[in-house]
Design a protein around this motif. Sequence first.
Motif, PDB file in Angstrom:
ATOM      1  N   UNK A 113       9.539  19.284  34.266  1.00  0.00           N
ATOM      2  CA  UNK A 113       7.961  19.754  34.585  1.00  0.00           C
ATOM      3  C   UNK A 113       7.196  20.003  33.372  1.00  0.00           C
ATOM      4  N   UNK A 114       5.971  19.316  33.069  1.00  0.00           N
ATOM      5  CA  UNK A 114       5.320  19.681  32.105  1.00  0.00           C
ATOM      6  C   UNK A 114       5.754  19.862  30.787  1.00  0.00           C
ATOM      7  N   UNK A 115       6.633  18.904  30.608  1.00  0.00           N
ATOM      8  CA  UNK A 115       7.275  19.134  29.370  1.00  0.00           C
ATOM      9  C   UNK A 115       6.233  18.631  27.934  1.00  0.00           C
ATOM     10  N   UNK A 116       5.523  17.793  28.512  1.00  0.00           N
ATOM     11  CA  UNK A 116       4.555  17.208  27.476  1.00  0.00           C
ATOM     12  C   UNK A 116       3.228  17.483  28.197  1.00  0.00           C
ATOM     13  N   UNK A 117       2.062  17.418  27.363  1.00  0.00           N
ATOM     14  CA  UNK A 117       0.891  17.405  28.123  1.00  0.00           C
ATOM     15  C   UNK A 117       0.682  16.116  28.888  1.00  0.00           C
ATOM     16  N   UNK A 118       1.458  15.002  28.500  1.00  0.00           N
ATOM     17  CA  UNK A 118       1.371  13.700  29.280  1.00  0.00           C
ATOM     18  C   UNK A 118       1.718  13.930  30.604  1.00  0.00           C
ATOM     19  N   UNK A 119       2.291  14.668  31.033  1.00  0.00           N
ATOM     20  CA  UNK A 119       2.901  14.947  32.449  1.00  0.00           C
ATOM     21  C   UNK A 119       1.814  15.839  33.255  1.00  0.00           C
ATOM     22  N   UNK A 120       1.217  16.467  32.569  1.00  0.00           N
ATOM     23  CA  UNK A 120       0.049  17.433  33.137  1.00  0.00           C
ATOM     24  C   UNK A 120      -1.238  16.201  33.265  1.00  0.00           C
ATOM     25  N   UNK A 121      -1.399  15.715  32.289  1.00  0.00           N
ATOM     26  CA  UNK A 121      -2.718  14.676  32.355  1.00  0.00           C
ATOM     27  C   UNK A 121      -2.428  13.503  33.474  1.00  0.00           C
ATOM     28  N   UNK A 122      -1.257  12.883  33.310  1.00  0.00           N
ATOM     29  CA  UNK A 122      -0.891  12.058  34.517  1.00  0.00           C
ATOM     30  C   UNK A 122      -1.114  12.507  35.835  1.00  0.00           C
ATOM     31  N   UNK A 123      -0.471  13.517  36.284  1.00  0.00           N
ATOM     32  CA  UNK A 123      -0.926  14.346  37.376  1.00  0.00           C
ATOM     33  C   UNK A 123      -2.497  14.581  37.709  1.00  0.00           C
ATOM     34  N   UNK A 124      -3.027  15.130  36.760  1.00  0.00           N
ATOM     35  CA  UNK A 124      -4.490  15.506  36.813  1.00  0.00           C
ATOM     36  C   UNK A 124      -5.162  14.145  37.208  1.00  0.00           C
ATOM     37  N   UNK A 125      -4.889  13.002  36.330  1.00  0.00           N
ATOM     38  CA  UNK A 125      -5.755  11.664  36.631  1.00  0.00           C
ATOM     39  C   UNK A 125      -5.236  10.839  37.737  1.00  0.00           C
ATOM     40  N   UNK A 126      -3.960  10.853  38.106  1.00  0.00           N
ATOM     41  CA  UNK A 126      -3.553  10.257  39.307  1.00  0.00           C
ATOM     42  C   UNK A 126      -3.835  10.994  40.730  1.00  0.00           C
ATOM     43  N   UNK A 127      -3.358  12.098  40.562  1.00  0.00           N
ATOM     44  CA  UNK A 127      -3.547  12.957  41.796  1.00  0.00           C
ATOM     45  C   UNK A 127      -4.452  14.058  42.113  1.00  0.00           C
ATOM     46  N   UNK A 128      -5.271  14.223  40.913  1.00  0.00           N
ATOM     47  CA  UNK A 128      -6.493  15.114  40.798  1.00  0.00           C
ATOM     48  C   UNK A 128      -5.903  16.666  41.113  1.00  0.00           C
ATOM     49  N   UNK A 129      -4.702  16.959  40.543  1.00  0.00           N
ATOM     50  CA  UNK A 129      -4.042  18.231  40.741  1.00  0.00           C
ATOM     51  C   UNK A 129      -3.042  18.502  39.621  1.00  0.00           C
ATOM     52  N   UNK A 130      -2.775  19.747  39.176  1.00  0.00           N
ATOM     53  CA  UNK A 130      -1.868  19.791  38.074  1.00  0.00           C
ATOM     54  C   UNK A 130      -0.287  19.523  38.549  1.00  0.00           C
ATOM     55  N   UNK A 131       0.540  19.516  37.680  1.00  0.00           N
ATOM     56  CA  UNK A 131       1.719  18.981  37.971  1.00  0.00           C
ATOM     57  C   UNK A 131       2.600  19.986  38.944  1.00  0.00           C
ATOM     58  N   UNK A 132       2.436  21.236  38.681  1.00  0.00           N
ATOM     59  CA  UNK A 132       3.322  22.181  39.731  1.00  0.00           C
ATOM     60  C   UNK A 132       2.641  22.036  40.959  1.00  0.00           C
ATOM     61  N   UNK A 133       1.481  22.092  41.227  1.00  0.00           N
ATOM     62  CA  UNK A 133       0.675  21.852  42.771  1.00  0.00           C
ATOM     63  C   UNK A 133       0.981  20.648  43.242  1.00  0.00           C
ATOM     64  N   UNK A 134       1.125  19.588  42.665  1.00  0.00           N
ATOM     65  CA  UNK A 134       1.514  18.146  43.212  1.00  0.00           C
ATOM     66  C   UNK A 134       2.944  18.546  43.770  1.00  0.00           C
ATOM     67  N   UNK A 135       3.738  18.889  42.861  1.00  0.00           N
ATOM     68  CA  UNK A 135       5.293  19.125  43.175  1.00  0.00           C
ATOM     69  C   UNK A 135       5.303  19.976  44.339  1.00  0.00           C
ATOM     70  N   UNK A 136       4.425  21.020  44.601  1.00  0.00           N
ATOM     71  CA  UNK A 136       4.743  21.959  45.691  1.00  0.00           C
ATOM     72  C   UNK A 136       4.263  21.292  46.933  1.00  0.00           C
ATOM     73  N   UNK A 137       3.127  20.458  46.692  1.00  0.00           N
ATOM     74  CA  UNK A 137       2.558  20.090  47.953  1.00  0.00           C
ATOM     75  C   UNK A 137       3.738  18.784  48.646  1.00  0.00           C
ATOM     76  N   UNK A 138       4.474  18.149  47.589  1.00  0.00           N
ATOM     77  CA  UNK A 138       5.423  17.409  48.095  1.00  0.00           C
ATOM     78  C   UNK A 138       6.670  18.151  48.447  1.00  0.00           C
ATOM     79  N   UNK A 139       6.800  19.474  48.504  1.00  0.00           N
ATOM     80  CA  UNK A 139       8.113  20.126  48.800  1.00  0.00           C
ATOM     81  C   UNK A 139       9.147  20.335  47.991  1.00  0.00           C
TER      82      UNK A 139
END
Length: 443
Positions: free
Chosen positions: A222-248
């Motif tokens: 999770x969010x090992x590199x800034x690229x993981x955060x940027x991808x989540x923000x760009x594609x899902x409009x939410x930070x990585x941990x928020x995305x993963x929480x929403x998905x359970x």
Amino acid sequence: MASRFENGIVVTLGDKNRVLWNATIVTDGERIAAVGDAAEMKRRFPGADPVDCSGKIILPGFICTHHHFYSTMARGMGIPGEPASNFVEILERLWWKVDRSLDEEDITLSAQMPLIDCIRNGTTTVIDHHASPSMRDGSLDLIENAVRLAGIRASLCYEVSDRNVAGGGIAENKRFIKKVGKGDGQIAAMMGMHASFTLSDATIDECVGIAREAGVGCHIHVAEDAADREDSLAKYKTPTVNRLQKLGVTGEKSIFVHCIHIDDSEMDILAATRTSVVHNPESNMNNAVGVTPLLKLLKKGVLVGLGTDGMGSDMLAQMRCAYLLHRLANHDPRVAFLEAPQLLLQNNAAIAERQFGLQLGEIAEGRPADLAIIDYRPPTPFSEANFLGHLIFGLVDATVDTTVCKGKILMKGKQILNMDEERIAARSREVATKMWKRLEELS
Ligand SMILES: [Zn+2]
């Protein structure tokens, strides 16, 4: 079979750490039967097999909460082309070629070599994350066999990713999780997932469904590199941990590895959901991805453990790396003295308990008989009060002499007892040569 590990200095750890000089640990089968004064233990357990531990410190076996056994075959390998200039290029040019090149024998040997390293370093429990897309189905069985032969404990999973094929690896996890069931205390299973940026919502949904039904956690980077955060923000409009929480994906059995590029609200989610984080300081420094906000995570009550991320199997070295990194990163020589050992000695045991259902990490009657017996003659007074100073500045450079797991001696007098180290290393060099050729052809 009962054994008496006698005349050593026992460091019990646990809630009330005690340092016992000239002490003996009696094991009976897979458990510790008694701990106490050497003469008394000899009187009470005359029939137990004696193992002299004078001149040695006895600690509970170490735990590594994030490893990649398969990374072994990359050691010393040249990487074709220009050097990778960022984290995603490191994955594309190195790791995603290494894992695609692994065949059946490579998987076995690339597990056996780090398993030997684990035994050599007193590491008796590992949570591993495996990938081998060209030899995927059944790969976890190969690693399980290697772990059982080595005699340590391991929680295994396969890295699901959409990078080769959508949902690749789900079936291998599902099969293995079902096979392991509640586990036998030696082998456990998790749902392995690569990272948010290589997983679609549909793939994550399917993984979470299987994990929930089986009652196991998810093991994901999770969010090992800034690229993981940027991808989540760009594609899902939410930070990585928020995305993963929403998905359970979050939960007390789940492990979120790294968590470097996360904000305060994501830390709050990790704390509220009791999701574990595993910090891998050497790997983060090697990949130049950033520094996990360790002190902040701990302050917020997140359970943070310590892993190697495949860099090696020496947990004391990893602990000292965490100690040094966070002093430097915080420009503060007052921090990390308590926190770095806490990750290794307490938090890793708590994370392992969620996977194996065992109370590891303490030497006490009734606890699992997992021991690291280390050559160490303290040059200064040594007690509960200053144990951490000896750990960080002395024990870290001392040599493990004897390793015990499940009451069985796996290494004694620095000799690995149940594996032919010479033969395994020779064969590993042979197959690595062939694997490197296959990898070159992928380039
Ligand atoms: Zn990793």
